[in-house]
Design a protein around this motif. Structure first.
Motif, PDB file in Angstrom:
ATOM      1  N   UNK A  29      -5.657   2.455  -1.772  1.00 45.33           N
ATOM      2  CA  UNK A  29      -6.762   3.572  -1.833  1.00 45.33           C
ATOM      3  C   UNK A  29      -6.435   4.611  -0.965  1.00 45.33           C
ATOM      4  N   UNK A  30      -5.830   4.117   0.199  1.00 46.04           N
ATOM      5  CA  UNK A  30      -5.497   5.557   1.152  1.00 46.04           C
ATOM      6  C   UNK A  30      -4.515   6.246   0.465  1.00 46.04           C
ATOM      7  N   UNK A  31      -3.516   5.823  -0.160  1.00 47.82           N
ATOM      8  CA  UNK A  31      -2.590   6.537  -0.926  1.00 47.82           C
ATOM      9  C   UNK A  31      -3.270   7.306  -1.882  1.00 47.82           C
ATOM     10  N   UNK A  32      -4.130   6.656  -2.549  1.00 53.35           N
ATOM     11  CA  UNK A  32      -4.658   7.469  -3.823  1.00 53.35           C
ATOM     12  C   UNK A  32      -5.501   8.777  -3.471  1.00 53.35           C
ATOM     13  N   UNK A  33      -6.224   8.539  -2.246  1.00 50.33           N
ATOM     14  CA  UNK A  33      -7.038   9.713  -1.618  1.00 50.33           C
ATOM     15  C   UNK A  33      -6.157  10.545  -1.303  1.00 50.33           C
ATOM     16  N   UNK A  34      -4.949  10.314  -0.535  1.00 52.89           N
ATOM     17  CA  UNK A  34      -4.084  11.373  -0.003  1.00 52.89           C
ATOM     18  C   UNK A  34      -3.568  12.059  -1.103  1.00 52.89           C
ATOM     19  N   UNK A  35      -3.081  11.360  -2.027  1.00 52.94           N
ATOM     20  CA  UNK A  35      -2.398  12.128  -3.303  1.00 52.94           C
ATOM     21  C   UNK A  35      -3.404  13.027  -4.026  1.00 52.94           C
ATOM     22  N   UNK A  36      -4.641  12.399  -4.245  1.00 56.05           N
ATOM     23  CA  UNK A  36      -5.663  13.345  -4.886  1.00 56.05           C
ATOM     24  C   UNK A  36      -5.811  14.785  -3.928  1.00 56.05           C
ATOM     25  N   UNK A  37      -5.634  14.593  -2.804  1.00 54.99           N
ATOM     26  CA  UNK A  37      -6.101  15.668  -1.791  1.00 54.99           C
ATOM     27  C   UNK A  37      -4.918  16.507  -1.835  1.00 54.99           C
ATOM     28  N   UNK A  38      -3.626  16.182  -2.480  1.00 53.03           N
ATOM     29  CA  UNK A  38      -2.661  17.147  -2.491  1.00 53.03           C
ATOM     30  C   UNK A  38      -1.460  16.588  -1.443  1.00 53.03           C
ATOM     31  N   UNK A  39      -1.407  15.849  -0.803  1.00 59.11           N
ATOM     32  CA  UNK A  39      -0.622  15.305   0.187  1.00 59.11           C
ATOM     33  C   UNK A  39       0.399  14.582  -0.543  1.00 59.11           C
ATOM     34  N   UNK A  40       1.784  14.511  -0.083  1.00 65.45           N
ATOM     35  CA  UNK A  40       2.741  13.480  -0.588  1.00 65.45           C
ATOM     36  C   UNK A  40       2.493  12.144  -0.009  1.00 65.45           C
ATOM     37  N   UNK A  41       2.819  11.249  -1.034  1.00 68.25           N
ATOM     38  CA  UNK A  41       2.704   9.898  -0.430  1.00 68.25           C
ATOM     39  C   UNK A  41       4.277   8.901  -0.282  1.00 68.25           C
ATOM     40  N   UNK A  42       5.158   9.744  -0.314  1.00 69.79           N
ATOM     41  CA  UNK A  42       6.591   9.231  -0.015  1.00 69.79           C
ATOM     42  C   UNK A  42       6.602   8.673   1.449  1.00 69.79           C
ATOM     43  N   UNK A  43       7.580   7.762   1.485  1.00 73.48           N
ATOM     44  CA  UNK A  43       7.857   7.101   2.746  1.00 73.48           C
ATOM     45  C   UNK A  43       8.130   8.057   4.071  1.00 73.48           C
ATOM     46  N   UNK A  44       8.902   8.938   3.920  1.00 73.03           N
ATOM     47  CA  UNK A  44       9.096   9.873   4.804  1.00 73.03           C
ATOM     48  C   UNK A  44       7.974  10.465   5.599  1.00 73.03           C
ATOM     49  N   UNK A  45       7.044  11.117   4.716  1.00 78.95           N
ATOM     50  CA  UNK A  45       5.944  11.889   5.039  1.00 78.95           C
ATOM     51  C   UNK A  45       4.857  10.708   5.690  1.00 78.95           C
ATOM     52  N   UNK A  46       4.835   9.594   5.109  1.00 79.06           N
ATOM     53  CA  UNK A  46       3.706   8.459   5.865  1.00 79.06           C
ATOM     54  C   UNK A  46       4.288   8.212   6.969  1.00 79.06           C
ATOM     55  N   UNK A  47       5.724   8.065   7.271  1.00 77.16           N
ATOM     56  CA  UNK A  47       6.270   7.806   8.429  1.00 77.16           C
ATOM     57  C   UNK A  47       5.851   8.733   9.750  1.00 77.16           C
ATOM     58  N   UNK A  48       5.965  10.151   9.278  1.00 76.33           N
ATOM     59  CA  UNK A  48       5.682  10.972  10.157  1.00 76.33           C
ATOM     60  C   UNK A  48       4.130  11.323  10.535  1.00 76.33           C
ATOM     61  N   UNK A  49       3.321  11.335   9.359  1.00 70.99           N
ATOM     62  CA  UNK A  49       2.068  11.747   9.469  1.00 70.99           C
ATOM     63  C   UNK A  49       1.329  10.511   9.676  1.00 70.99           C
ATOM     64  N   UNK A  50       1.166   9.606   9.342  1.00 66.42           N
ATOM     65  CA  UNK A  50       0.457   8.303   9.172  1.00 66.42           C
ATOM     66  C   UNK A  50       1.341   6.895   9.353  1.00 66.42           C
ATOM     67  N   UNK A  51       1.818   6.970  10.693  1.00 67.51           N
ATOM     68  CA  UNK A  51       2.631   5.831  11.042  1.00 67.51           C
ATOM     69  C   UNK A  51       2.420   4.508  11.029  1.00 67.51           C
ATOM     70  N   UNK A  52       0.996   4.307  11.271  1.00 71.46           N
ATOM     71  CA  UNK A  52       0.480   2.916  11.206  1.00 71.46           C
ATOM     72  C   UNK A  52       0.111   2.592   9.762  1.00 71.46           C
TER      73      UNK A  52
END
Length: 95
Positions: free
Chosen positions: A28-51
């Protein structure tokens, strides 16, 4: 819990990081992020959403499984690992 009901704190893991992270919460978090225009790849998540990234990696099947559960194609979402696109801009000259 629908993807629309996932709160910002569940997306980022900034609060309640001791909470049980189910595949539904993570997807659900990934879906919400993607729909808001943010990438959901591992590199982006590691930097911006590490938990969130850590919880996803700990899940059996990892990032690919959670991306599939969110309704996206892991092969397509991994394309942005080096540079990423948002709805209104590009980075690293990618179109």
């Amino acid at each position: 819990m629908g993807a629309e009901q996932v709160s910002h704190s569940h997306q980022t893991g900034e609060r309640n990081s001791g909470r049980k992270w189910t595949i539904g919460i993570m997807a659900g978090a990934l879906y919400t992020m993607k729909e808001a225009g943010f990438p959901i790849n591992r590199k982006y998540l590691d930097v911006h959403h590490p938990v969130l990234c850590e919880r996803i990696q700990d899940y059996p099947g990892g990032w690919r499984k959670v991306v599939q559960e969110a309704g996206f194609d892991p092969a397509q979402e991994a394309v942005g690992r080096i540079g990423y696109k948002t709805r209104n801009s590009t980075k690293n000259g990618q179109s």
